[in-house]
Design a protein around this motif. Structure first.
Motif, PDB file in Angstrom:
ATOM      1  N   PRO A 117      32.352 -28.043  -7.903  1.00 30.20           N
ATOM      2  CA  PRO A 117      30.999 -28.116  -7.343  1.00 30.20           C
ATOM      3  C   PRO A 117      30.477 -29.552  -7.300  1.00 30.20           C
ATOM      4  O   PRO A 117      30.813 -30.389  -8.130  1.00 30.20           O
ATOM      5  N   VAL A 118      29.629 -29.792  -6.321  1.00 30.84           N
ATOM      6  CA  VAL A 118      28.827 -31.006  -6.258  1.00 30.84           C
ATOM      7  C   VAL A 118      27.382 -30.549  -6.378  1.00 30.84           C
ATOM      8  O   VAL A 118      26.863 -29.882  -5.499  1.00 30.84           O
ATOM      9  N   GLY A 119      26.752 -30.877  -7.494  1.00 31.64           N
ATOM     10  CA  GLY A 119      25.432 -30.324  -7.751  1.00 31.64           C
ATOM     11  C   GLY A 119      25.557 -28.885  -8.210  1.00 31.64           C
ATOM     12  O   GLY A 119      26.494 -28.515  -8.927  1.00 31.64           O
ATOM     13  N   LEU A 120      24.617 -28.042  -7.788  1.00 30.15           N
ATOM     14  CA  LEU A 120      24.673 -26.630  -8.160  1.00 30.15           C
ATOM     15  C   LEU A 120      25.911 -25.964  -7.574  1.00 30.15           C
ATOM     16  O   LEU A 120      26.271 -26.211  -6.414  1.00 30.15           O
ATOM     17  N   PRO A 121      26.600 -25.110  -8.349  1.00 30.14           N
ATOM     18  CA  PRO A 121      27.732 -24.368  -7.797  1.00 30.14           C
ATOM     19  C   PRO A 121      27.299 -23.494  -6.618  1.00 30.14           C
ATOM     20  O   PRO A 121      26.174 -22.991  -6.575  1.00 30.14           O
TER      21      PRO A 121
ATOM     22  N   ASP B 210      33.919 -29.452 -13.818  1.00 35.59           N
ATOM     23  CA  ASP B 210      34.112 -30.825 -13.355  1.00 35.59           C
ATOM     24  C   ASP B 210      35.421 -31.397 -13.889  1.00 35.59           C
ATOM     25  O   ASP B 210      35.843 -31.065 -14.990  1.00 35.59           O
ATOM     26  N   ASP B 211      36.019 -32.279 -13.123  1.00 36.27           N
ATOM     27  CA  ASP B 211      37.262 -32.924 -13.538  1.00 36.27           C
ATOM     28  C   ASP B 211      36.932 -34.198 -14.310  1.00 36.27           C
ATOM     29  O   ASP B 211      37.002 -35.313 -13.790  1.00 36.27           O
TER      30      ASP B 211
ATOM     31  N   GLN C 266      20.732 -31.879 -16.785  1.00 38.46           N
ATOM     32  CA  GLN C 266      21.591 -32.903 -16.200  1.00 38.46           C
ATOM     33  C   GLN C 266      22.918 -32.369 -15.660  1.00 38.46           C
ATOM     34  O   GLN C 266      23.656 -33.101 -15.001  1.00 38.46           O
ATOM     35  N   TYR C 267      23.242 -31.116 -15.927  1.00 36.46           N
ATOM     36  CA  TYR C 267      24.581 -30.630 -15.629  1.00 36.46           C
ATOM     37  C   TYR C 267      24.908 -30.631 -14.136  1.00 36.46           C
ATOM     38  O   TYR C 267      26.077 -30.717 -13.759  1.00 36.46           O
ATOM     39  N   ASN C 268      23.898 -30.501 -13.286  1.00 31.23           N
ATOM     40  CA  ASN C 268      24.150 -30.460 -11.853  1.00 31.23           C
ATOM     41  C   ASN C 268      23.754 -31.750 -11.152  1.00 31.23           C
ATOM     42  O   ASN C 268      23.638 -31.785  -9.930  1.00 31.23           O
ATOM     43  N   ALA C 269      23.540 -32.818 -11.930  1.00 32.21           N
ATOM     44  CA  ALA C 269      23.130 -34.098 -11.350  1.00 32.21           C
ATOM     45  C   ALA C 269      24.234 -34.659 -10.459  1.00 32.21           C
ATOM     46  O   ALA C 269      25.418 -34.594 -10.789  1.00 32.21           O
ATOM     47  N   THR C 270      23.843 -35.216  -9.336  1.00 35.17           N
ATOM     48  CA  THR C 270      24.803 -35.839  -8.413  1.00 35.17           C
ATOM     49  C   THR C 270      24.742 -37.360  -8.466  1.00 35.17           C
ATOM     50  O   THR C 270      25.554 -38.038  -7.844  1.00 35.17           O
TER      51      THR C 270
END
Length: 337
Positions: free
Chosen positions: A14-18, A56-57, A249-253
């Protein structure tokens, strides 16, 4: 017996929210267990904010979920077939068996659950939720009788248990949550002394200062970001800041800035420390005894938010990030045994 193992796998990072497209739903034949293996029918899946980080990788305390792999997740379920001497058909077990209705597991991957404990409770106050609250507060926060404990994400699974443990330990407890219903639950049902509705306050700092009128001795942080930064302004001398999570912060881009008020840690000779509950695995029995006693004596209450059906797990996961769930978020994958 069912003939299909329904699985949800990670299709893209994901980028941002899944998004729905980040997951793949597939069906596979249910396999037979090999020597010393067990076939488990998963009944409940725990949904946790940490799952977003595992997608995330990047380096973390666990390796990232590989693309194409079954989503990682803690489950409780029932043994259907056992080729392992420590387990029998009908046993109730817990393990990190993933987003799937059935799983083959080794004995080392499973924990036998006591039959008298409801399966859902084994993922909540008597599971990783309770263990995280117990060790984070008592080992890292080290609260003392009469101190003020501030908890962010207080209406969530971990935060709600943290606040109640702090009350058991004789502390004054203030929770931060979103919405009047969550704040009412914290005060009226869980016994928090004060609750701050961050969604309906014009000045979070002023609200924290008023609720924590003698300052903050222990801040248990589940959200990070501006809430952490604001709380640091009101910590007392030798305060302890417990970093359990940073869901904001988990979905921060974009890169996330550090707290501007970190010098309060120096001025107040305070300590900010993170922890991972797995580091305390050899002491889980101690924590479960404490939590079990609190449940039996009516000092620990909990709420479950149960979603039905594995296919609904991706959408349900997003509820952790928009604040629409209260208490422990679970997905029911099949009927209770």
């Amino acid at each position: 017996m069912e003939v299909e193992n329904l699985q949800i796998r990670l299709a893209s990072r994901p980028v941002g929210l899944p998004r729905e497209s980040d997951f793949e739903v597939i069906g596979r034949p249910i396999e037979d267990p090999g020597p010393d293996e067990v076939l488990v029918r998963n009944v409940y899946l725990s949904l946790d904010p940490a799952m977003r980080g595992w997608m995330d990788d990047r380096k973390s305390y666990l390796p990232p979920i590989a693309l194409g792999d079954v989503m990682r997740g803690l489950t409780v379920g029932e043994v259907l077939v056992s080729n392992h001497s420590d387990f029998s058909a009908g046993d109730r077990v817990q393990g990190v068996l993933g987003w799937q209705t059935h799983a083959i597991a080794t004995g080392a991957e499973l924990t036998l659950l006591p039959p008298e404990v409801p399966l859902r409770v084994s993922l909540g106050p008597l599971g990783m939720t309770g263990l995280t609250a117990y060790f984070g507060l008592l080992e890292i926060g080290k609260p003392k009788t009469g101190e003020t404990v501030l908890v962010s994400g207080a209406a969530g699974a971990v935060g709600s248990v943290v606040g109640q443990i702090a009350k058991i330990e004789g502390c004054r407890v203030v929770g931060i949550a979103g919405g009047p219903e969550k704040c009412r639950w914290l005060k009226e049902d869980l016994g928090f002394d004060e609750a701050i509705d961050y969604k309906n306050t014009e000045d979070l700092g002023a609200s924290i200062k008023a609720a924590c009128h003698q300052g903050i001795d222990v801040y248990f942080d589940n959200v990070g970001g501006p809430t952490l930064d604001t709380a640091l302004r009101y910590i007392n001398m030798a305060a302890r800041v417990v970093i359990c999570g940073a869901i904001s912060q988990y979905n921060a881009t974009e890169p996330v800035p550090g707290p501007a008020n970190y010098l309060a840690l120096l001025v107040q000779r305070a300590r900010m420390e993170g922890f991972i509950v797995f580091d305390y695995r050899e002491r889980y029995g101690e924590a479960l005894a404490y939590l079990g006693t609190a449940l039996r004596e009516g000092d620990l209450h909990y709420r479950e938010d149960v979603v039905s059906g594995l296919r609904n797990a991706p959408a349900a996961l997003l509820r952790l990030f928009d604040g629409s769930n209260t208490g422990k978020l679970l997905v029911q994958l099949g009927p209770e045994p």
